[in-house]
Design a protein around this motif. Structure first.
Motif, PDB file in Angstrom:
ATOM      1  N   GLY A   1      -6.870   0.748  -6.061  1.00  0.00           N
ATOM      2  CA  GLY A   1      -8.199   1.204  -5.706  1.00  0.00           C
ATOM      3  C   GLY A   1      -8.226   1.897  -4.349  1.00  0.00           C
ATOM      4  O   GLY A   1      -7.197   2.119  -3.718  1.00  0.00           O
ATOM      5  N   ASN A   2      -9.451   2.244  -3.932  1.00  0.00           N
ATOM      6  CA  ASN A   2      -9.691   2.801  -2.598  1.00  0.00           C
ATOM      7  C   ASN A   2      -8.799   3.981  -2.244  1.00  0.00           C
ATOM      8  O   ASN A   2      -8.175   4.004  -1.181  1.00  0.00           O
ATOM      9  N   PRO A   3      -8.707   4.981  -3.093  1.00  0.00           N
ATOM     10  CA  PRO A   3      -7.912   6.147  -2.716  1.00  0.00           C
ATOM     11  C   PRO A   3      -8.565   6.905  -1.564  1.00  0.00           C
ATOM     12  O   PRO A   3      -9.782   7.055  -1.514  1.00  0.00           O
ATOM     13  N   ILE A   4      -7.737   7.352  -0.646  1.00  0.00           N
ATOM     14  CA  ILE A   4      -8.183   8.114   0.518  1.00  0.00           C
ATOM     15  C   ILE A   4      -7.377   9.406   0.564  1.00  0.00           C
ATOM     16  O   ILE A   4      -6.167   9.380   0.332  1.00  0.00           O
TER      17      ILE A   4
ATOM     18  N   ILE B   1      -3.287   4.797  -1.282  1.00  0.00           N
ATOM     19  CA  ILE B   1      -3.915   3.977  -2.309  1.00  0.00           C
ATOM     20  C   ILE B   1      -3.602   2.521  -2.029  1.00  0.00           C
ATOM     21  O   ILE B   1      -2.544   2.195  -1.482  1.00  0.00           O
ATOM     22  N   SER B   2      -4.532   1.650  -2.383  1.00  0.00           N
ATOM     23  CA  SER B   2      -4.340   0.227  -2.120  1.00  0.00           C
ATOM     24  C   SER B   2      -3.289  -0.363  -3.054  1.00  0.00           C
ATOM     25  O   SER B   2      -2.859   0.275  -4.019  1.00  0.00           O
TER      26      SER B   2
ATOM     27  N   LEU C   1       0.865  -1.165   0.000  1.00  0.00           N
ATOM     28  CA  LEU C   1       0.000   0.000   0.000  1.00  0.00           C
ATOM     29  C   LEU C   1       0.913   1.229   0.000  1.00  0.00           C
ATOM     30  O   LEU C   1       1.935   1.247   0.680  1.00  0.00           O
TER      31      LEU C   1
END
Length: 119
Positions: free
Chosen positions: A56-59, A51-52, A33
Motif C-alpha cells: 500500500g501507500n505508493p508514493i 511502496i510499503s 519497504l
C-alpha cells in the motif's frame, strides 16, 4: 542480506510502455519497504517511487505521477515499476532498493537496469 536483481529495461519509443521487475532473495521480502530510483547521465540519482511492505501507500515523484505505477507481489518476492507514456527525460539507469522502515536508509540496492527512451 537482501539481494536485488532488476530486469525489464531496454529501448522504447517515446509514448511507449515498459515494465521493470526487481526480484529479491535472502531475507523475508515482505518485511521490507521497496523503492525505485533512477540516475540519468551526468545527474545524481533521484527517487522515483516507493511502496510499503504490504503493497500500500505508493508514493511517486511529481515527474512520474499518473504515468508510472509501483506494485509488489510478496508471494513472488518481486517489486514492479510499470512505466507508461515514457519520454526521453525518463532515460536513466533504474535501481530498486530495500529498507526495513521509513526511518532506515535504503540498505540494499540492485545493480540497475538501463532504460532508454527514443524521441
Amino acid at each position: 542480506q537482501v539481494q536485488l536483481v532488476e530486469s525489464g529495461g531496454g529501448l522504447v519509443q517515446a509514448g511507449g510502455s515498459l515494465r521493470l521487475s526487481c526480484a529479491a532473495s535472502g531475507r523475508t521480502f515482505s518485511n521490507y519497504l521497496m523503492g525505485w530510483f533512477r540516475q540519468a547521465p551526468g545527474k545524481e540519482r533521484e527517487f522515483v517511487a516507493r511502496i510499503s511492505s504490504s503493497g500500500g501507500n505508493p508514493i511517486y515523484t511529481d515527474s512520474v505521477k499518473g504515468r508510472f505505477t509501483i506494485s509488489r507481489d510478496n508471494a513472488k518476492n518481486t517489486v514492479y515499476l510499470q512505466m507508461n507514456s515514457v519520454t526521453p527525460e525518463d532515460t536513466a539507469v533504474y535501481y530498486c532498493a530495500a529498507r526495513r522502515s521509513l526511518s532506515d536508509p535504503y540498505d540494499y540496492w540492485g545493480q540497475g537496469t538501463q532504460v532508454t527512451v527514443s524521441s
